[in-house]
Design a protein around this motif. Structure first.
Motif, PDB file in Angstrom:
ATOM      1  N   SER A 170      26.844  48.738  30.096  1.00 50.35           N
ATOM      2  CA  SER A 170      28.284  48.890  30.315  1.00 50.35           C
ATOM      3  C   SER A 170      28.604  49.965  31.345  1.00 50.35           C
ATOM      4  CB  SER A 170      28.970  49.219  28.982  1.00 50.35           C
ATOM      5  OG  SER A 170      28.514  50.460  28.476  1.00 50.35           O
ATOM      6  N   GLU A 171      27.720  50.954  31.496  1.00 50.51           N
ATOM      7  CA  GLU A 171      27.963  52.009  32.480  1.00 50.51           C
ATOM      8  C   GLU A 171      27.720  51.532  33.907  1.00 50.51           C
ATOM      9  OE1 GLU A 171      29.098  55.082  32.377  1.00 50.51           O
ATOM     10  OE2 GLU A 171      29.533  54.990  30.221  1.00 50.51           O
ATOM     11  N   PHE A 172      26.724  50.683  34.102  1.00 50.91           N
ATOM     12  CA  PHE A 172      26.344  50.268  35.451  1.00 50.91           C
ATOM     13  C   PHE A 172      26.884  48.890  35.827  1.00 50.91           C
ATOM     14  CE2 PHE A 172      23.181  53.441  34.295  1.00 50.91           C
ATOM     15  CZ  PHE A 172      23.127  54.212  35.453  1.00 50.91           C
ATOM     16  N   THR A 173      27.627  48.274  34.939  1.00 51.57           N
ATOM     17  CA  THR A 173      28.237  46.973  35.236  1.00 51.57           C
ATOM     18  C   THR A 173      29.714  47.013  34.834  1.00 51.57           C
ATOM     19  OG1 THR A 173      27.645  46.076  33.062  1.00 51.57           O
ATOM     20  CG2 THR A 173      26.063  45.758  34.851  1.00 51.57           C
ATOM     21  N   PRO A 174      30.517  46.111  35.342  1.00 49.59           N
ATOM     22  CA  PRO A 174      31.935  46.081  34.939  1.00 49.59           C
ATOM     23  C   PRO A 174      32.179  45.427  33.585  1.00 49.59           C
ATOM     24  CG  PRO A 174      31.497  44.381  36.577  1.00 49.59           C
ATOM     25  CD  PRO A 174      30.235  45.178  36.458  1.00 49.59           C
ATOM     26  N   LYS A 186      38.955  36.690  30.380  1.00 44.70           N
ATOM     27  CA  LYS A 186      37.920  37.248  31.241  1.00 44.70           C
ATOM     28  C   LYS A 186      37.265  38.455  30.580  1.00 44.70           C
ATOM     29  CE  LYS A 186      37.150  39.093  35.894  1.00 44.70           C
ATOM     30  NZ  LYS A 186      37.783  39.450  37.198  1.00 44.70           N
ATOM     31  N   GLN A 187      38.063  39.311  29.952  1.00 44.11           N
ATOM     32  CA  GLN A 187      37.500  40.466  29.260  1.00 44.11           C
ATOM     33  C   GLN A 187      36.644  40.040  28.072  1.00 44.11           C
ATOM     34  OE1 GLN A 187      40.878  42.889  28.271  1.00 44.11           O
ATOM     35  NE2 GLN A 187      40.907  43.917  30.269  1.00 44.11           N
ATOM     36  N   ILE A 188      37.085  39.038  27.320  1.00 48.80           N
ATOM     37  CA  ILE A 188      36.301  38.549  26.184  1.00 48.80           C
ATOM     38  C   ILE A 188      34.973  37.974  26.663  1.00 48.80           C
ATOM     39  CG2 ILE A 188      36.228  36.828  24.347  1.00 48.80           C
ATOM     40  CD1 ILE A 188      39.166  37.190  23.940  1.00 48.80           C
ATOM     41  N   GLY A 189      35.017  37.197  27.738  1.00 47.78           N
ATOM     42  CA  GLY A 189      33.784  36.638  28.277  1.00 47.78           C
ATOM     43  C   GLY A 189      32.812  37.713  28.731  1.00 47.78           C
ATOM     44  N   GLY A 190      33.338  38.734  29.418  1.00 49.59           N
ATOM     45  CA  GLY A 190      32.479  39.833  29.856  1.00 49.59           C
ATOM     46  C   GLY A 190      31.916  40.625  28.700  1.00 49.59           C
TER      47      GLY A 190
END
Length: 407
Positions: A170-174, A186-190
């Motif tokens: 989570s720190e190195f990816t959005p 989109k947030q749920i999918g991520g």
């Protein structure tokens, strides 16, 4: 502009007439003809020593003394702070007791549950808690209590690897680690993608931990603390402990592992939110009495979260138990693992399955063991969550008693 002062006012006393008139100085507060020059400070309702409708006491011979009750205000603050500290300590103790029950006290149930799931030889499916308790007693009698707590250290290591991996990704990816109130698809999918990647990274270490929990204590050596990490890395690079040719590659295990992990997370999250909403709605409609208001308010602050988490974990485990049975059999295949005989409580049995994948495993269990074969060892789940309920109820009683004594 400067306020006009009467003639003869020198700041401390007032001399009537001109400055050259002799005479003793009169007290400024004793002068009766200067009342229009003296004003009290404005009354501020709600200030520290005032209440609505009270007036500022005037200085003078007829002024009422300050009530002694006003000086006792810090005492009430001290009592409140001590009660608040007790509430925080009790809440920490309740959470710690729940965590201890879930990860330590219930570990023998996890050991027996997994051994029953991977034991395709077993004739006794242990669907009720009574047979599970009996087999626990037999294993403890023949091998000692250590056999029921084997692999507990590796389960904590897997949990630490899972949490650490999730934080690093989570720190190195959005990809969001938490969902906000204004979430989108989109947030749920991520977020679910983040969970899936975490399960993929922790998968080889989960396999090593599974082997430690089901391996019989009779034939295994004393494992080290970091053996789970070493064997997990060896599983990835293809080195370390020798395995048979029936060992399934990690690529084949990826889909069932991610599917089980993501479904477990979705089910537990939805049920937890729903139960928490229902409990808070019921608590908002209830009107506790004055004697029990403080106790009930503190109980309402801590226990809804624990009850919601308990219900969510229970429902997810029950609903996904058949998938978990399939997953554990796929992970254990080809690892040359020898488990305890769950029919007798003594002797050992080798695991020699030859499943080609998830679909073949499902069909084989359905054909050879029946639909109840997916629920082997389900009685251990009943014992596990019964213990959890008992500990929660005990801590609730202790907590209520402490708060009533303080009140």
């Amino acid at each position: 502009m400067h306020a006009r002062r009467p003639d003869g006012f020198d700041g401390l006393s007032y001399r009537g007439g001109g400055r050259d008139e002799p005479g003793a100085a009169r007290s400024f507060s004793a002068s009766s003809d200067l009342s229009h020059w003296v004003s009290s400070p404005p009354d501020i309702p709600g200030s520290r020593n005032l209440h609505w409708g009270d007036k500022t006491p005037q200085a003078g011979p007829g002024a009422a003394p300050t009530p002694l009750g006003l000086i006792e205000e810090p005492c009430f603050a001290g009592a409140g702070s001590s009660a608040e500290q007790l509430n925080r300590f009790a809440g920490f103790g309740i959470g710690l007791a729940s965590l201890f029950t879930e990860n330590v006290l219930a570990h023998p149930c996890i050991v027996l549950r997994r051994q029953c799931q991977v034991n395709y030889h077993a004739r006794n499916y242990h669907l009720t808690p009574f047979t599970i308790v009996n087999i626990m007693y037999s294993i403890n009698k023949t091998q000692g209590p250590r056999a029921l707590w084997k692999g507990m250290g590796s389960t904590f290591i897997v949990q630490g690897i899972t949490l650490g991996t999730e934080g690093i990704i989570s720190e190195f990816t959005p990809l969001p680690r938490e969902l906000s109130h204004k979430w989108s698809l989109k947030q749920i999918g991520g977020h679910l993608l983040l969970k899936g990647l975490t399960y993929v990274v922790a998968m080889p270490f989960y396999s090593a931990s599974l082997i430690e929990t089901v391996q019989s204590e009779i034939i295994r050596d004393n494992p080290g603390i970091l053996d789970c990490v070493k064997e997990g890395i060896g599983r990835v690079v293809g080195m370390g402990v020798p395995h048979s040719k029936r060992l399934l590659p990690l690529v084949v295990l990826t889909f069932p592992t991610v599917l089980h992990g993501v479904l477990h997370y979705i089910i537990s999250s939805v049920i937890q939110k729903f139960v928490l909403f229902v409990l808070k709605r019921e608590n908002s409609h209830s009107l506790p009495t004055e004697t029990s208001s403080s106790v009930q308010s503190m109980l309402d602050a801590y226990f809804p979260e624990l009850i919601a988490s308990f219900a969510a974990s229970l429902c997810a485990d029950v609903m996904l138990y058949p998938l978990e049975t399939v997953l554990h059999r796929l992970h254990i295949q080809g690892t040359r693992t020898i488990i305890d005989n769950t029919d007798l409580g003594y002797e050992v049995l080798p695991i020699n399955t030859q499943y080609e994948g998830m679909r073949d495993c499902i069909n084989s269990i359905k054909r050879e063991e029946g639909m109840l074969g997916f629920y082997k060892g389900f009685g251990a789940v009943v014992v596990q969550y019964t213990l959890h309920v008992a500990v929660l109820q005990l801590t609730k009683i202790i907590y209520s008693t402490l708060l009533q004594n303080v009140a």
